[in-house]
Structure formats: structure tokens, C-alpha cells
Design a protein around this motif. Structure first.
Motif, PDB file in Angstrom:
ATOM      1  N   THR A 293      39.269  29.566  32.188  1.00 12.63           N
ATOM      2  CA  THR A 293      39.221  30.497  31.062  1.00 12.63           C
ATOM      3  C   THR A 293      40.169  30.024  29.967  1.00 12.63           C
ATOM      4  N   LEU A 294      39.637  29.870  28.773  1.00 12.07           N
ATOM      5  CA  LEU A 294      40.420  29.488  27.604  1.00 12.07           C
ATOM      6  C   LEU A 294      40.555  30.718  26.712  1.00 12.07           C
ATOM      7  N   ARG A 295      41.789  31.163  26.495  1.00 11.87           N
ATOM      8  CA  ARG A 295      42.037  32.389  25.733  1.00 11.87           C
ATOM      9  C   ARG A 295      42.772  32.049  24.440  1.00 11.87           C
ATOM     10  N   ILE A 296      42.214  32.535  23.339  1.00  9.16           N
ATOM     11  CA  ILE A 296      42.819  32.344  22.025  1.00  9.16           C
ATOM     12  C   ILE A 296      43.169  33.723  21.485  1.00  9.16           C
ATOM     13  N   ALA A 297      44.464  33.971  21.276  1.00  6.45           N
ATOM     14  CA  ALA A 297      44.930  35.298  20.874  1.00  6.45           C
ATOM     15  C   ALA A 297      45.712  35.207  19.564  1.00  6.45           C
ATOM     16  N   VAL A 298      45.465  36.172  18.693  1.00  6.54           N
ATOM     17  CA  VAL A 298      46.155  36.261  17.408  1.00  6.54           C
ATOM     18  C   VAL A 298      46.950  37.558  17.390  1.00  6.54           C
ATOM     19  N   ALA A 299      48.227  37.470  16.988  1.00  4.22           N
ATOM     20  CA  ALA A 299      49.078  38.664  16.968  1.00  4.22           C
ATOM     21  C   ALA A 299      50.087  38.549  15.833  1.00  4.22           C
ATOM     22  N   GLN A 300      50.592  39.705  15.408  1.00  5.42           N
ATOM     23  CA  GLN A 300      51.636  39.761  14.391  1.00  5.42           C
ATOM     24  C   GLN A 300      52.966  40.072  15.047  1.00  5.42           C
ATOM     25  N   ASP A 301      53.991  39.311  14.656  1.00  3.97           N
ATOM     26  CA  ASP A 301      55.340  39.540  15.165  1.00  3.97           C
ATOM     27  C   ASP A 301      56.278  39.621  13.959  1.00  3.97           C
ATOM     28  N   GLY A 302      56.552  40.833  13.515  1.00  3.85           N
ATOM     29  CA  GLY A 302      57.378  40.983  12.317  1.00  3.85           C
ATOM     30  C   GLY A 302      56.646  40.457  11.101  1.00  3.85           C
ATOM     31  N   ASP A 303      57.288  39.494  10.416  1.00  3.18           N
ATOM     32  CA  ASP A 303      56.677  38.874   9.230  1.00  3.18           C
ATOM     33  C   ASP A 303      55.922  37.603   9.579  1.00  3.18           C
ATOM     34  N   ASP A 304      55.753  37.318  10.848  1.00  7.74           N
ATOM     35  CA  ASP A 304      55.104  36.081  11.281  1.00  7.74           C
ATOM     36  C   ASP A 304      53.759  36.354  11.923  1.00  7.74           C
ATOM     37  N   LEU A 305      52.907  35.337  11.871  1.00  3.29           N
ATOM     38  CA  LEU A 305      51.637  35.352  12.597  1.00  3.29           C
ATOM     39  C   LEU A 305      51.776  34.392  13.784  1.00  3.29           C
ATOM     40  N   VAL A 306      51.382  34.839  14.961  1.00  3.93           N
ATOM     41  CA  VAL A 306      51.487  34.033  16.172  1.00  3.93           C
ATOM     42  C   VAL A 306      50.081  33.850  16.748  1.00  3.93           C
ATOM     43  N   VAL A 307      49.682  32.603  16.917  1.00  2.00           N
ATOM     44  CA  VAL A 307      48.386  32.277  17.507  1.00  2.00           C
ATOM     45  C   VAL A 307      48.632  31.501  18.794  1.00  2.00           C
ATOM     46  N   THR A 308      48.077  31.992  19.892  1.00  2.00           N
ATOM     47  CA  THR A 308      48.306  31.403  21.206  1.00  2.00           C
ATOM     48  C   THR A 308      47.003  30.874  21.780  1.00  2.00           C
ATOM     49  N   VAL A 309      47.061  29.624  22.269  1.00  2.17           N
ATOM     50  CA  VAL A 309      45.932  29.016  22.983  1.00  2.17           C
ATOM     51  C   VAL A 309      46.392  28.795  24.418  1.00  2.17           C
ATOM     52  N   GLU A 310      45.761  29.486  25.349  1.00 11.05           N
ATOM     53  CA  GLU A 310      46.216  29.489  26.735  1.00 11.05           C
ATOM     54  C   GLU A 310      45.042  29.237  27.680  1.00 11.05           C
ATOM     55  N   ASP A 311      45.284  28.477  28.753  1.00  8.20           N
ATOM     56  CA  ASP A 311      44.245  28.242  29.754  1.00  8.20           C
ATOM     57  C   ASP A 311      44.827  28.491  31.141  1.00  8.20           C
ATOM     58  N   ASP A 312      43.947  28.676  32.107  1.00 10.99           N
ATOM     59  CA  ASP A 312      44.391  28.866  33.490  1.00 10.99           C
ATOM     60  C   ASP A 312      43.961  27.687  34.357  1.00 10.99           C
ATOM     61  N   GLY A 313      44.063  26.467  33.783  1.00 14.07           N
ATOM     62  CA  GLY A 313      43.700  25.269  34.522  1.00 14.07           C
ATOM     63  C   GLY A 313      44.692  24.955  35.629  1.00 14.07           C
ATOM     64  N   ASP A 314      44.413  23.872  36.343  1.00  8.27           N
ATOM     65  CA  ASP A 314      45.252  23.462  37.467  1.00  8.27           C
ATOM     66  C   ASP A 314      46.591  22.955  36.946  1.00  8.27           C
ATOM     67  N   PRO A 315      47.721  23.582  37.315  1.00 12.15           N
ATOM     68  CA  PRO A 315      49.025  23.109  36.821  1.00 12.15           C
ATOM     69  C   PRO A 315      49.350  21.696  37.266  1.00 12.15           C
ATOM     70  N   ALA A 316      48.726  21.222  38.349  1.00 13.25           N
ATOM     71  CA  ALA A 316      48.986  19.859  38.811  1.00 13.25           C
ATOM     72  C   ALA A 316      48.454  18.826  37.839  1.00 13.25           C
ATOM     73  N   LYS A 317      47.530  19.272  36.928  1.00 14.76           N
ATOM     74  CA  LYS A 317      46.955  18.347  35.962  1.00 14.76           C
ATOM     75  C   LYS A 317      47.824  18.184  34.728  1.00 14.76           C
ATOM     76  N   VAL A 318      48.929  18.937  34.627  1.00 21.33           N
ATOM     77  CA  VAL A 318      49.796  18.858  33.456  1.00 21.33           C
ATOM     78  C   VAL A 318      50.445  17.481  33.386  1.00 21.33           C
ATOM     79  N   THR A 319      50.269  16.805  32.266  1.00 26.24           N
ATOM     80  CA  THR A 319      50.822  15.470  32.073  1.00 26.24           C
ATOM     81  C   THR A 319      51.852  15.505  30.967  1.00 26.24           C
TER      82      THR A 319
END
Length: 374
Positions: A293-319
């Protein structure tokens, strides 16, 4: 001469790749179904292979000839070249089928109907080849103009060292953003998928795939990498890219978009999210055999815009690339630094199950773009 040689090598590699994959996919069903490859089938495929590569060269020459012409001239010329190539390959297919007795000679109408159906498939395949060749020419033109601009500013850089350093950083960020817009891996993966669909006569699916890829390429070529777009437009471009990748991965790729309606008109640098999403697809979805699952979330934090791209892939694949040293993440960091200074940041970190990349920059409504234009 150097430019012509490079263009020729790229066109030759493209033609060889496309027709090797296409002809290979064509003979595989026959081989697995019959357990062998009849000599007539191999002769038929060999004829299509040679003619297909030769006609790819024709389209390449057309793309080179209109390299510096207007968009209308390019579209007309490439459409004619694609149509001629598709018809000629269809005729070659018909002649080879008839000569090698791969179809019943007492039923010529069935052979003609099959040939017309193949011409439609060849048209879409050559259309995609033509689009890639035009993109190659456009990118080459952009690089040459950037080099000319750098040469013209050499004297000013010599006299204004401090200003030149900032200008060089901005130019490097613009070049990196422009270069990163077109992902050769995406183009060739989509091309292979389209070839497979055409060979298996799944023309409607091939047409849908090519339409999605065309929309993505149109956004890439039309949008200025230095410009800003709304977060809604940026997410639409990302969705188009993910639609193309969904053809490769099917149910293995799941996408969740979370953007509050009140933030959809917020401004974001164009193609800022593309490297982050490609990174997630490459390192989370591609290496695994289960759904990610690839999740793209947009949120406001004070005067900033925060965009997060998150996945639930295998952590062993992290290079090391996923940890933040890759071209894509470096590209995003450099653009944020040039555009926002210390206000623009990228945070990339592995999760217990997956990976997260978050960008933060000052929140700007769409009215800011209108005011600047006025």
C-alpha cells in the motif's frame, strides 16, 4: 555529427529492444502450446523483426527532420510516419502469412481482416515509439540550450563570484528537475507492457495504457519544472503515473490518497512528489510479491504544508538509496533548498514496516500564484 551519432544509437537501441520483446512474446504462446517452433513461424517472425526495425528507423529519421519545427509540424509529420509504418508492416505481415501458408489461401478475407486488425495494433505501437523518439529530441534540445545559456553567462560568473555561485546552484536544481521528469524505466516498462497487450490482441487495454502514458508525457513536457501547481494538479499527475505502473504490478500496488478539500488549491513545486513516489514503487513494490500500500497524505502544520509518501513494503529491502542518498531524494532536497531555504525540508526514514518520506515547505494558497501572475 556527435548529436546525429547519439540519436542514431538511441533509435537503434529502441528499435532492437521493442522488436526483440514483441517477437519474443509472439512466439512464446506457440512454443508452449505446441512444444516446438515450426520453421514457417520462425521465418514469419524473422521477417516482421527485420521490417519492424527498418520502419522504426524511418520514424527516427522523421523525428530528427522535424526536431526544430513547430509542434503542429511535428504532430502531422509523426502521424504520417506512424501511419505509413503501420500500413507497410501490415502489408509485410500479410505477404509473409500468405507466402508461408500460415493462413488458408481459400479464405483470403479472413487473412485480410486479421491484417487490418494487426495494422491497428502496429499503429499504436509505432505511435508510442514515435512519442519516445520525439521526447528524446526535445530533451536533447533543452540540454543544448542550457549549455548555450551557461556559456553566455560565463563572463558574468567570472565578475560576480558570489552571485554566480547562487545562480549555479539554481541552474543545477532546474536541470536536475527537468532531467528527472522523464523516467526511462517507466517508458520502457510501459512500452513492454503495451507490446505484450498488442501481441495478444488485447487492443482495448493497450489503448487505455497508451492513453495514460500519453497523459503523463503531456504533463511532463508542458509543465515548466520551475513553476508551481496546485497540490490537486500534482496529485493528478502522480495518479496518472501510478495508473501506468498499475499495468505492471496489478493488485500488488494499492494506492491511498488523503488530501483535505481545503488544501487542494495549495501551491507546490511541479513534479516535487514524482521522485518520492517513484522511489516507493521501485524499492517497495517492485522487489516484493505481495500487495504493498502506497499512501500519499497532505496536511497543514501551522504555516507549513506537509506532504507524506509512505509505503508498507518489506523493511529488509531498505537500501542506502532509500535512506536518503539516491538521485530522487537528493533532487527533492536541492529543489526545496533553492526555493525555500531553511523553510523547505525533506525527512526520509525507514519504518518498522515500510518507508516514509515527508516534505515540508511554507503553505501558499492558489491566490498567491494569481497575484504573482498579475
Amino acid at each position: 555529427m556527435e548529436r546525429f551519432s547519439a540519436d542514431t544509437r538511441q533509435a537503434a537501441w529502441l528499435g532492437f529492444s521493442v522488436w526483440t520483446v514483441s517477437c519474443g512474446l509472439f512466439v512464446l504462446p506457440t512454443y508452449f502450446g505446441a512444444g516446438e517452433l515450426p520453421a514457417r513461424v520462425l521465418e514469419h517472425v524473422s521477417a516482421l523483426y527485420v521490417v519492424g526495425i527498418a520502419l522504426t528507423t524511418l520514424i527516427h529519421l522523421a523525428a530528427v527532420r522535424v526536431r526544430d519545427r513547430s509542434i503542429a509540424t511535428k504532430l502531422i509529420t509523426m502521424f504520417v510516419a506512424v501511419a505509413v509504418a503501420a500500413i507497410l508492416l501490415g502489408v509485410a505481415d500479410f505477404v509473409a502469412t500468405w507466402w508461408l501458408r500460415l493462413a488458408a489461401r481459400d479464405d483470403p478475407f479472413a487473412t485480410i481482416a486479421r491484417t487490418l486488425n494487426n495494422v491497428v495494433g502496429y499503429f499504436w505501437l509505432y505511435g508510442l515509439i514515435a512519442a519516445i523518439l520525439v521526447v528524446i529530441q526535445v530533451n536533447r534540445t533543452v540540454r543544448e540550450r542550457e549549455r548555450e545559456l551557461a556559456d553566455a553567462r560565463a563572463a558574468e560568473i567570472e565578475a560576480r563570484a558570489l552571485a554566480a555561485k547562487a545562480e549555479a546552484a539554481a541552474s543545477a536544481a532546474r536541470l536536475a528537475a527537468l532531467t528527472y521528469q522523464l523516467n526511462p524505466h517507466l517508458l520502457f516498462n510501459a512500452l513492454n507492457a503495451a507490446s505484450s497487450l498488442v501481441v495478444n490482441h488485447r487492443n482495448e487495454q493497450a489503448e487505455a495504457l497508451l492513453a495514460k502514458l500519453s497523459a503523463f508525457l503531456r504533463s511532463t513536457l508542458v509543465t515548466d519544472p520551475q513553476s508551481t501547481v496546485t497540490i490537486g494538479q500534482e496529485l493528478t499527475t502522480v495518479e496518472t503515473y501510478l495508473d501506468v505502473e498499475a499495468v505492471r504490478f496489478g493488485e500488488r500496488l494499492r494506492v491511498v490518497l488523503d488530501c483535505p478539500p481545503e488544501l487542494e488549491d495549495s501551491l507546490v513545486p511541479s513534479f516535487l512528489l514524482q521522485p518520492l513516489v517513484e522511489n516507493a514503487v521501485k524499492y517497495a513494490v517492485a522487489p516484493t510479491r505481495y500487495a504493498v500500500t502506497l499512501r500519499i497524505a497532505v496536511a497543514q502544520d501551522g504555516d507549513d504544508l506537509v506532504v507524506t509518501v509512505e509505503d508498507d513494503g518489506d523493511p529488509a529491502k531498505v537500501t542506502d538509496v532509500r535512506k536518503g542518498t539516491g538521485v530522487g531524494l537528493a533532487n527533492v532536497r536541492q529543489r526545496l533548498d533553492v526555493l525555500y531555504g531553511g523553510r523547505g525540508t525533506l525527512r526520509a526514514e525507514p519504518l518498522p514496516h515500510g518507508f516514509r518520506a515527508s516534505v515540508r515547505f511554507p503553505l501558499a494558497p492558489a491566490e498567491a500564484l494569481t497575484a504573482e501572475a498579475g
